[in-house]
Design a protein around this motif. Structure first.
Motif, PDB file in Angstrom:
ATOM      1  N   SER A 182      44.473  39.718  19.393  1.00 41.91           N
ATOM      2  CA  SER A 182      44.593  38.457  20.129  1.00 41.91           C
ATOM      3  C   SER A 182      45.544  37.503  19.408  1.00 41.91           C
ATOM      4  O   SER A 182      46.279  36.746  20.048  1.00 41.91           O
ATOM      5  N   GLY A 183      45.526  37.548  18.075  1.00 41.62           N
ATOM      6  CA  GLY A 183      46.435  36.695  17.319  1.00 41.62           C
ATOM      7  C   GLY A 183      47.889  37.061  17.536  1.00 41.62           C
ATOM      8  O   GLY A 183      48.747  36.184  17.656  1.00 41.62           O
ATOM      9  N   GLN A 184      48.183  38.349  17.600  1.00 43.14           N
ATOM     10  CA  GLN A 184      49.554  38.771  17.843  1.00 43.14           C
ATOM     11  C   GLN A 184      50.028  38.369  19.234  1.00 43.14           C
ATOM     12  O   GLN A 184      51.175  37.956  19.422  1.00 43.14           O
ATOM     13  N   ILE A 185      49.139  38.478  20.207  1.00 42.89           N
ATOM     14  CA  ILE A 185      49.502  38.084  21.567  1.00 42.89           C
ATOM     15  C   ILE A 185      49.734  36.583  21.647  1.00 42.89           C
ATOM     16  O   ILE A 185      50.714  36.115  22.240  1.00 42.89           O
ATOM     17  N   ALA A 186      48.831  35.795  21.049  1.00 41.04           N
ATOM     18  CA  ALA A 186      48.977  34.345  21.075  1.00 41.04           C
ATOM     19  C   ALA A 186      50.237  33.907  20.328  1.00 41.04           C
ATOM     20  O   ALA A 186      50.971  33.022  20.789  1.00 41.04           O
ATOM     21  N   GLU A 187      50.496  34.531  19.192  1.00 37.00           N
ATOM     22  CA  GLU A 187      51.683  34.164  18.419  1.00 37.00           C
ATOM     23  C   GLU A 187      52.966  34.457  19.191  1.00 37.00           C
ATOM     24  O   GLU A 187      53.900  33.644  19.220  1.00 37.00           O
ATOM     25  N   GLU A 188      53.029  35.610  19.843  1.00 42.33           N
ATOM     26  CA  GLU A 188      54.243  35.966  20.578  1.00 42.33           C
ATOM     27  C   GLU A 188      54.460  35.058  21.782  1.00 42.33           C
ATOM     28  O   GLU A 188      55.582  34.588  22.026  1.00 42.33           O
ATOM     29  N   LEU A 189      53.406  34.779  22.530  1.00 41.67           N
ATOM     30  CA  LEU A 189      53.538  33.936  23.721  1.00 41.67           C
ATOM     31  C   LEU A 189      53.964  32.522  23.342  1.00 41.67           C
ATOM     32  O   LEU A 189      54.926  31.975  23.901  1.00 41.67           O
ATOM     33  N   HIS A 190      53.256  31.911  22.414  1.00 41.52           N
ATOM     34  CA  HIS A 190      53.545  30.516  22.081  1.00 41.52           C
ATOM     35  C   HIS A 190      54.819  30.374  21.251  1.00 41.52           C
ATOM     36  O   HIS A 190      55.438  29.305  21.279  1.00 41.52           O
ATOM     37  N   GLU A 191      55.206  31.420  20.551  1.00 39.53           N
ATOM     38  CA  GLU A 191      56.486  31.354  19.847  1.00 39.53           C
ATOM     39  C   GLU A 191      57.637  31.289  20.851  1.00 39.53           C
ATOM     40  O   GLU A 191      58.602  30.548  20.663  1.00 39.53           O
ATOM     41  N   ARG A 192      57.532  32.065  21.931  1.00 37.96           N
ATOM     42  CA  ARG A 192      58.573  32.018  22.959  1.00 37.96           C
ATOM     43  C   ARG A 192      58.679  30.617  23.560  1.00 37.96           C
ATOM     44  O   ARG A 192      59.792  30.122  23.795  1.00 37.96           O
ATOM     45  N   LEU A 193      57.548  29.983  23.795  1.00 38.15           N
ATOM     46  CA  LEU A 193      57.569  28.637  24.374  1.00 38.15           C
ATOM     47  C   LEU A 193      58.001  27.600  23.348  1.00 38.15           C
ATOM     48  O   LEU A 193      58.679  26.619  23.694  1.00 38.15           O
ATOM     49  N   ALA A 194      57.617  27.797  22.082  1.00 35.00           N
ATOM     50  CA  ALA A 194      57.972  26.817  21.045  1.00 35.00           C
ATOM     51  C   ALA A 194      59.476  26.774  20.815  1.00 35.00           C
ATOM     52  O   ALA A 194      60.029  25.716  20.490  1.00 35.00           O
ATOM     53  N   ALA A 246      53.611  28.549  10.035  1.00 38.31           N
ATOM     54  CA  ALA A 246      52.663  28.556  11.146  1.00 38.31           C
ATOM     55  C   ALA A 246      52.466  29.949  11.721  1.00 38.31           C
ATOM     56  O   ALA A 246      51.370  30.289  12.192  1.00 38.31           O
ATOM     57  N   THR A 247      53.495  30.779  11.695  1.00 42.64           N
ATOM     58  CA  THR A 247      53.428  32.087  12.357  1.00 42.64           C
ATOM     59  C   THR A 247      52.299  32.966  11.816  1.00 42.64           C
ATOM     60  O   THR A 247      51.473  33.457  12.602  1.00 42.64           O
ATOM     61  N   PRO A 248      52.190  33.224  10.500  1.00 43.44           N
ATOM     62  CA  PRO A 248      51.082  34.076  10.033  1.00 43.44           C
ATOM     63  C   PRO A 248      49.712  33.456  10.255  1.00 43.44           C
ATOM     64  O   PRO A 248      48.727  34.186  10.435  1.00 43.44           O
ATOM     65  N   MET A 249      49.623  32.133  10.259  1.00 42.14           N
ATOM     66  CA  MET A 249      48.331  31.487  10.485  1.00 42.14           C
ATOM     67  C   MET A 249      47.853  31.713  11.910  1.00 42.14           C
ATOM     68  O   MET A 249      46.661  31.933  12.152  1.00 42.14           O
ATOM     69  N   VAL A 250      48.772  31.689  12.868  1.00 38.56           N
ATOM     70  CA  VAL A 250      48.382  31.921  14.264  1.00 38.56           C
ATOM     71  C   VAL A 250      47.982  33.373  14.470  1.00 38.56           C
ATOM     72  O   VAL A 250      47.068  33.671  15.249  1.00 38.56           O
ATOM     73  N   VAL A 251      48.655  34.294  13.784  1.00 38.36           N
ATOM     74  CA  VAL A 251      48.287  35.708  13.906  1.00 38.36           C
ATOM     75  C   VAL A 251      46.865  35.929  13.419  1.00 38.36           C
ATOM     76  O   VAL A 251      46.099  36.704  14.017  1.00 38.36           O
ATOM     77  N   GLU A 252      46.479  35.239  12.346  1.00 31.54           N
ATOM     78  CA  GLU A 252      45.121  35.385  11.817  1.00 31.54           C
ATOM     79  C   GLU A 252      44.101  34.617  12.642  1.00 31.54           C
ATOM     80  O   GLU A 252      42.982  35.093  12.827  1.00 31.54           O
TER      81      GLU A 252
END
Length: 377
Positions: free
Chosen positions: A271-283, A330-336
């Motif tokens: 779930s962290g990888q999915i959230a990180e990828e989605l919100h990174e694209r928007l960020a 922020a990226t590794p924190m969102v993955v975790e």
């Protein structure tokens, strides 16, 4: 849009195109050198090389677009100040906030371009690139048709061709198969041919010899043959299809609950990888608005100078580095912890907040100085 806004916006777009072209060109050349050696040296054609480099362009453009937008805003603001155009506009009563309106328009245009790139073009290009890389890795014929060098089409396998004739005949062939450490086999042949039989690829060697070593008995057996067929398609055995790269997953699948559930169950991403990828694209979209505004607002803190605003330019560049560092943290924190997805937007929010503060300070410098000079202030 006023005439001044249009004038500044045109300058920003021209400078943005220039910086984007230069930065993409530099990165493209640096990455293409190693890719060219790998593909051409592996027996692929120049068309495959051009296809791979073209598919990598969306990723390169996404990487450098915020820097190009920042550079365009800084360069345009510095030039307007050096040519006294910004000073004249301030003297007419226009505030730094009002003069920053074309920079905001420019940021919105860059954000629109980034939105199309990061939500559609880049995932599609990565998905196509992954498919082509898998096809090339399975193309054993292209890998083996490379004369004069030792090749390793699979772990424990070494292949060498002395010369390839124009009719496809392979001369002075050497094949070492060490995938079974207890029984390594070495084949040599004066001539050989690659023969396809459906999905299978056979190496037919003529006038050669096979050396088989038995590690258990410490014996070496030699077999001389007139012709021998070796199934080299077995070299591809064990190459399982890789899970789809999450960078190439369509944005719609990351957003929809059904798509996320399928990715979690079938492709085994967290779930962290999915959230990180989605919100990174928007960020990435919002960072294209923040970076030019930060560059413009920082330069507006400086007064008029015929030598330019280089201290402010260096300060703006330092702020850009800090914002990039925040994004990297922020990226590794969102993955975790997927619930902390909002951290990916922190660099954009911080940049916009700094731009607002700097524009407020730039618009009221005299009043702030007067307050500082008052007794008891």
């Amino acid at each position: 849009m006023s005439r001044f806004d249009g004038y500044v916006l045109r300058q920003l777009l021209v400078l943005f195109s220039f910086f984007l072209l230069v930065l993409v060109g530099v990165l493209w050349i640096s990455r293409s050198v190693s890719l060219f050696d790998k593909l051409i040296g592996g027996g692929q054609s120049a068309l495959v090389f051009l296809e791979f480099t073209t598919l990598s362009l969306p990723t390169l453009i996404r990487t450098v677009m915020p820097m190009a937008a920042f550079g365009a805003a800084v360069y345009a603001t510095n030039r307007l100040s050096r040519d006294s155009e910004m000073t004249v506009m301030l003297a007419t009563g226009a505030s730094p906030l009002r003069l920053g309106r074309p920079v905001l328009y420019f940021g919105l245009v860059a954000a629109l371009m980034m939105g199309i790139l990061t939500t559609y073009l880049r995932p599609a290009s990565i998905q196509q690139l992954e498919q082509r890389q898998a096809e090339v890795s399975r193309d054993l014929t292209a890998q083996l048709l490379n004369e004069g060098s030792f090749m390793h089409p699979a772990d424990g396998v070494t292949f060498y061709i002395g010369k390839i004739d124009s009719d496809g005949t392979l001369n002075d062939v050497f094949l070492s198969d060490r995938r079974d450490p207890s029984h390594p086999i070495t084949y040599t042949g004066a001539r050989a041919f690659l023969v396809r039989d459906g999905a299978r690829i056979n190496l037919v060697m003529i006038q050669g010899m096979a050396l088989r070593y038995d590690a258990g008995g410490n014996t070496l057996s030699t077999t001389v043959f007139e012709d021998f067929s070796y199934d080299i398609s077995a070299m591809a055995a064990g190459r399982d299809e890789l899970t789809r790269n999450i960078r190439g997953v369509p944005t719609a699948d990351l957003i929809s609950p059904a798509g996320r559930e399928r990715i979690l169950s079938e492709e085994r991403y967290s779930s962290g990888q999915i959230a990180e990828e989605l919100h990174e694209r928007l960020a990435w979209i919002f960072i294209c608005i923040a970076t030019p505004l930060v560059g413009y607002a920082t330069l507006m803190l400086g007064g008029f100078s015929r030598f330019g605003l280089w201290p402010q330019v260096l300060g703006a560049f330092g702020i850009l580095l800090v914002l990039e560092a925040l994004r990297g943290l922020a990226t590794p924190m969102v993955v975790e912890r997927p619930q902390m997805w909002w951290l990916l937007y922190l660099p954009s929010v911080a940049g916009l907040a700094l731009a607002a503060v700097f524009l407020r300070l730039a618009g009221r410098p005299i009043r702030l100085l007067m307050r500082r000079d008052k007794p008891g202030a």
